[in-house]
Write an enzyme that holds these catalytic residues in place. Structure first.
Site, PDB file in Angstrom:
ATOM      1  CG  ASP A   1       6.573   8.408  -0.593  1.00 55.68           C
ATOM      2  OD1 ASP A   1       5.771   7.513  -0.223  1.00 55.68           O
ATOM      3  OD2 ASP A   1       6.197   9.505  -1.066  1.00 55.68           O
TER       4      ASP A   1
ATOM      5  CG  HIS B   1      -2.123  -0.913   1.044  1.00 54.51           C
ATOM      6  ND1 HIS B   1      -3.438  -0.462   1.070  1.00 54.51           N
ATOM      7  CD2 HIS B   1      -2.203  -2.252   0.830  1.00 54.51           C
ATOM      8  CE1 HIS B   1      -4.264  -1.472   0.879  1.00 54.51           C
ATOM      9  NE2 HIS B   1      -3.540  -2.579   0.743  1.00 54.51           N
TER      10      HIS B   1
ATOM     11  CG  ASP C   1      -2.082 -20.135   1.686  1.00 53.99           C
ATOM     12  OD1 ASP C   1      -2.878 -20.883   1.095  1.00 53.99           O
ATOM     13  OD2 ASP C   1      -0.845 -20.323   1.703  1.00 53.99           O
TER      14      ASP C   1
ATOM     15  CB  VAL D   1      -0.383   5.417  -2.803  1.00 51.25           C
ATOM     16  CG1 VAL D   1      -0.925   6.847  -2.787  1.00 51.25           C
ATOM     17  CG2 VAL D   1      -1.513   4.424  -3.040  1.00 51.25           C
TER      18      VAL D   1
ATOM     19  N   GLY E   1       4.750   6.080  -4.589  1.00 48.21           N
ATOM     20  CA  GLY E   1       6.032   5.389  -4.563  1.00 48.21           C
ATOM     21  C   GLY E   1       6.416   4.954  -3.157  1.00 48.21           C
TER      22      GLY E   1
END
Length: 496
Positions: free
Chosen positions: A244, A236, A415, A240, A242
């Site tokens: 950062d 996430h 899973d 969005v 990059g």
């Protein structure tokens, strides 16, 4: 008799007087008779003689003396090789030239007149040795008298050689041309600083990876859900703005406040790692690098591959909730919609299948897959016919609320049967119709992605190898380096 004797005496006396006078005259006035011959043969005798007859004699006697002066310059020519000697040679030459001009006939007077100005300009000519060679040319043409013009004619051939040698030093300027290309050469600072490297903190904070790993291990031991939360957090963040750490910033209207991010977790682990690193290496390690390292270590902690991670990211200054929805993958996306989103970020379909394998650990809330069920009259009915019936019943039991609705706060393992281990069981479950999210289930409905799913279901090593390269590409999205961004002191807020 007597008269004849007296006459004889008188005659003898006259003869004696005459002879005496002749002797006296011979001792005093022989010069007028012998002056022409003696002046030509004995010049020194002419100098003590009377000025009037001897005046022409000095004109003839001086030419030998100037002739000696021009004869001296030829030996001076070798001395002229040093710079000071040629100058006196040029000054002496004009002086004898002026004397022979009146002395000689009008012919030398007319021709030597223009020649004196040229020798001063040709002063460098005596420097080369050829100046001595041309000297014989004038000496051979006239008699001994034209010897003075010889120094004047000698410079003429030498100037022709002088200009030829003068351009050669002038040709030396081309060497300055090569320095210009290097100026072109010269590599920038942003491209150098913009290169991520696994050894970025080797000097400034060599213990950064060990510190983050210890924090992740401790947190995951206390809370088994932490690895899945950290892995989801890096997705996430990087999709969005990059990679950062913009998803970490708290405040109104930030990415963290968007509904798609309300279920994110693991923030406390990132904050704990940052606090430790601020003690070890103050203002050195970025929060964005901590997020990437923590997700990598979460995979390792649950049995996944230990992949090398390039470091050197800086933290972003912008975090807007409005940027989330148009960049994040929605759980209801089709393969084509996901492929378009991945392609826009420079990722491939193989990256899509590989990174979806991250769902092998972690869990999801029931409201993230409610579109796969129909809720009516207090019951849930599966809509997606591709879902395994047994698996669908288990999900209905887990997500049904007492009032007949979907329990939004309930979490289910992504899973089934292997949610705490990072392995290839996720792909095996997809082929068996046990994919939890719609984005998981559609991977086997597309021919291209299904082939990759089957490949990873057969080979865990193949999945791990592909995970290493895909994770490296994911964590390189939109990174900020160099002068971009900052190194936050607190990961939840920008520096004030």
């Amino acid at each position: 008799m007597g008269g004849g004797l007296g006459g004889a005496v008188v005659c003898s006396m006259l003869m004696l007087v005459l002879s005496a006078l002749l002797a006296l005259a011979a001792s005093q006035s022989p010069s007028p008779v012998l002056s022409p011959a003696q002046s030509a043969s004995r010049p020194p005798a002419a100098r003590p003689s009377f000025p009037s007859p001897v005046a022409p004699a000095p004109r003839l006697s001086r030419p030998p003396t100037p002739a000696a002066k021009p004869s001296s310059p030829p030996p001076a020519a070798p001395a002229g090789k040093p710079s000071p000697s040629p100058r006196p040679a040029s000054t002496r030459s004009p002086s004898p030239v002026a004397k022979p001009v009146p002395r000689a006939s009008p012919r030398p007077a007319a021709s030597p007149a223009p020649k004196p100005p040229s020798p001063p300009a040709i002063a460098p000519a005596p420097k080369p040795s050829p100046s001595v060679v041309p000297a014989p040319r004038p000496s051979s043409s006239p008699p001994a008298t034209p010897a003075p013009p010889a120094p004047r004619t000698a410079p003429k051939p030498s100037p022709s050689l002088a200009p030829k040698r003068s351009p050669s030093p002038a040709a030396s300027p081309p060497p300055p041309a090569p320095p210009q290309p290097p100026s072109n050469s010269t590599p920038t600072m942003s491209s150098t600083l913009g290169q991520l490297s696994p050894s970025f903190y080797a000097q400034s904070c060599p213990g950064v990876e060990l510190a983050v790993r210890d924090v992740v291990r401790s947190a995951s031991t206390l809370d088994p859900s932490i690895p899945g939360k950290l892995l989801r957090l890096v997705f996430h963040d990087c999709f969005v703005e990059g990679c950062d750490a913009s998803v970490l910033i708290q405040g109104n209207g930030t990415e963290r406040t968007d509904p798609a991010n309300l279920s994110l977790g693991g923030f406390n682990v990132i904050d704990a790692a940052k606090r430790l690193l601020e003690v070890l290496c103050p203002a050195t390690v970025s929060c964005s690098d901590i997020v990437v390292l923590a997700a990598r270590d979460a995979v390792v902690f649950t049995g996944g591959p230990a992949v090398p991670v390039a470091l050197g990211r800086r933290d972003g200054l912008v975090s807007l909730a409005s940027n989330v929805r148009r960049n994040i993958i929605d759980t209801g996306f089709s393969v084509d919609a996901m492929a378009a989103s991945f392609t826009a970020k420079g990722l491939t379909l193989d990256d899509l299948v590989t990174l979806s394998g991250g769902h092998t650990i972690g869990s999801a809330h029931c409201n993230t897959f409610r579109e796969r069920f129909q809720v009516a009259n207090g019951s849930m009915t599966p809509i997606d016919g591709s879902m395994n019936a047994d698996y669908a019943n288990k999900l209905i039991q887990a997500c049904s609320a007492a009032d007949g609705t979907v329990s939004a706060g309930t979490a289910v393992d992504c899973d089934s049967g292997s949610a705490s281990v990072f392995d290839n069981r996720y792909f095996v479950n997809l082929l068996d119709g046990r994919g939890l999210l719609r984005t998981d289930a559609v991977l086997v409905q597309n021919a291209t992605t299904r082939t990759k799913v089957a490949e990873f279901a057969q080979s865990q090593d193949g999945f791990f190898a592909s995970w290493a390269s895909s994770y490296a590409r994911l964590t390189s999205l939109g990174v900020k380096t160099g002068a971009d961004g900052e190194i936050r002191r607190n990961c939840s807020s920008v520096n004030g």
